[in-house]
Write a protein that holds these residues in place. Sequence first.
Motif, short mmCIF file in Angstrom:
data_model
loop_
_atom_site.label_atom_id
_atom_site.label_comp_id
_atom_site.label_asym_id
_atom_site.label_seq_id
_atom_site.Cartn_x
_atom_site.Cartn_y
_atom_site.Cartn_z
N UNK A 65 0.85 -1.19 0.00
CA UNK A 65 0.00 0.00 0.00
C UNK A 65 0.89 1.24 0.00
N UNK A 66 0.34 2.31 -0.58
CA UNK A 66 1.07 3.58 -0.64
C UNK A 66 0.76 4.48 0.54
N UNK A 67 -0.38 4.29 1.17
CA UNK A 67 -0.80 5.10 2.30
C UNK A 67 -1.88 4.37 3.07
N UNK A 68 -2.24 4.93 4.22
CA UNK A 68 -3.18 4.25 5.12
C UNK A 68 -4.21 5.25 5.62
N UNK A 69 -5.46 4.80 5.69
CA UNK A 69 -6.53 5.54 6.36
C UNK A 69 -7.03 4.68 7.50
N UNK A 70 -7.03 5.22 8.70
CA UNK A 70 -7.44 4.48 9.89
C UNK A 70 -8.79 5.00 10.35
N UNK A 71 -9.79 4.15 10.39
CA UNK A 71 -11.14 4.52 10.84
C UNK A 71 -11.39 3.79 12.16
N UNK A 72 -11.39 4.54 13.26
CA UNK A 72 -11.44 3.92 14.58
C UNK A 72 -12.74 4.26 15.29
N UNK A 73 -13.19 3.33 16.12
CA UNK A 73 -14.33 3.55 16.99
C UNK A 73 -13.87 3.86 18.42
N UNK A 74 -12.69 3.41 18.78
CA UNK A 74 -12.28 3.52 20.17
C UNK A 74 -11.96 4.95 20.56
N UNK A 75 -12.45 5.36 21.69
CA UNK A 75 -12.23 6.71 22.19
C UNK A 75 -10.81 6.84 22.72
N UNK A 76 -10.14 7.91 22.29
CA UNK A 76 -8.77 8.19 22.72
C UNK A 76 -7.87 6.98 22.51
N UNK A 77 -7.82 6.53 21.26
CA UNK A 77 -6.98 5.41 20.89
C UNK A 77 -5.55 5.67 21.35
N UNK A 78 -4.95 4.70 22.01
CA UNK A 78 -3.57 4.80 22.47
C UNK A 78 -2.66 4.83 21.24
N UNK A 79 -1.97 5.97 21.03
CA UNK A 79 -1.15 6.09 19.83
C UNK A 79 -0.02 5.08 19.79
N UNK A 80 0.33 4.49 20.93
CA UNK A 80 1.38 3.47 20.93
C UNK A 80 0.95 2.23 20.16
N UNK A 81 -0.37 2.04 20.03
CA UNK A 81 -0.86 0.91 19.24
C UNK A 81 -0.80 1.18 17.75
N UNK A 82 -0.81 2.46 17.39
CA UNK A 82 -0.86 2.83 15.98
C UNK A 82 0.57 2.93 15.44
N UNK A 83 1.20 1.79 15.23
CA UNK A 83 2.58 1.73 14.78
C UNK A 83 2.58 1.49 13.27
N UNK A 84 2.91 2.53 12.51
CA UNK A 84 2.95 2.44 11.07
C UNK A 84 4.40 2.50 10.60
N UNK A 85 4.69 1.95 9.43
CA UNK A 85 6.06 2.01 8.91
C UNK A 85 6.53 3.46 8.78
N UNK A 86 7.81 3.74 9.03
CA UNK A 86 8.34 5.11 8.91
C UNK A 86 8.06 5.68 7.53
N UNK A 87 7.57 6.92 7.49
CA UNK A 87 7.29 7.58 6.22
C UNK A 87 5.99 7.20 5.58
N UNK A 88 5.21 6.29 6.19
CA UNK A 88 3.94 5.88 5.59
C UNK A 88 2.91 7.01 5.74
N UNK A 89 2.40 7.57 4.63
CA UNK A 89 1.35 8.59 4.73
C UNK A 89 0.11 8.01 5.40
#
Length: 364
Positions: free
Chosen positions: A146-170
């Motif tokens: 994939x060239x980029x990512x769109x994250x659609x979340x339901x969880x309130x105040x998602x812990x950003x530590x869980x959102x680990x994306x490859x470096x430079x990934x839009x």
Amino acid sequence: MPTGQSPSQAPSRELESPSPRPSPARPAGRRRVSMDDVAQHAGVSAQTVSRVSNGYPGVVESTRRLVLDAMRELGYRPNSAARALKRGEFRTIGVIMSTLATTGNMRTLEAITRAALEQGYAVTLLPPAPAQQEDGGFSRVGEDVVDGVIVVMERHQLDESLLVLPPGMPAVVADTDLAHVYPVVDTDQDAGARSAVAHLLELGHRTVWHVAGPEESFSAGRRANAWRALLQEKGIEAPPMVVGDWTAASGYQAGLRLADEPSCTAVFAANDQMALGILRALHEKGRRVPQDVSVVGFDDNPDSSSYLPPLTTVHQDFSEVGRRCIEIVLALLRSRPPDDAATTVELVPTHLVVRQSTANFRGP
């Protein structure tokens, strides 16, 4: 083809008549059909097949059709992975969703997919993972083309530590509150909820009860906060909030409870599905809508105008949310901003659609 000219010497624009085509036959064995096989079958150069395969201009229509027919007859499939590596992009956007069970998420995904196709991109969906393993779903991004990512979340105040994306990934996030980490596109939840509550108060109702979405939902929290804040601004004490789970069944249970509250003459439901359940419960309990109780939903689902009575609701522009998500992630992809680039929040406006489920307060 001119006498003495080999296929490799053919000009990039096929103006001449192609050579007679051999009888349709797949190459011997089970090997993958090649571009040269298609060129030989169509009687054109491999360069022409490449131009047709990649959608380049400069090929006359009759030759283009001939090549496409040869591709179909031989079962030729372009090597999209090799083409992507050559271009340095896959023309695919990944979408990570916490759930596919909600109407809002499905409509958002539909809008993202449509907007991506309009820009010449495909969408690949990473299946939702259990909440306790959600980081596993995110880690898969590095394995997918994939060239980029769109994250659609339901969880309130998602812990950003869980959102680990490859470096430079839009990346763009929808329906959550990580604006300090990634660009966010969201419906204007606050303004939408306020318009629903204000409408009911303007009809003369003394207060507005609220059936909220699940506690872990960012959207549900924003709508509930706006409901409570507007009542406080008007000097009205907020009634006890009833919590549902976005489903019509939970709205039905909430409606049974509210039907037994004599002071309940106006209800703001956090989505249309729960409003549907509320309408059924009120009907079964003998509370007429809107004569006895006014009901407002949120979403403006395609079916909400067919509820009985047709539902007054807050319209969300899912198409615009999808379009803006795609526009932003492609802008990030093309510009490659530094990691410390300022993040943004884009709020897509809402508007109230007044139908027959609300009316003036008729009490004493």
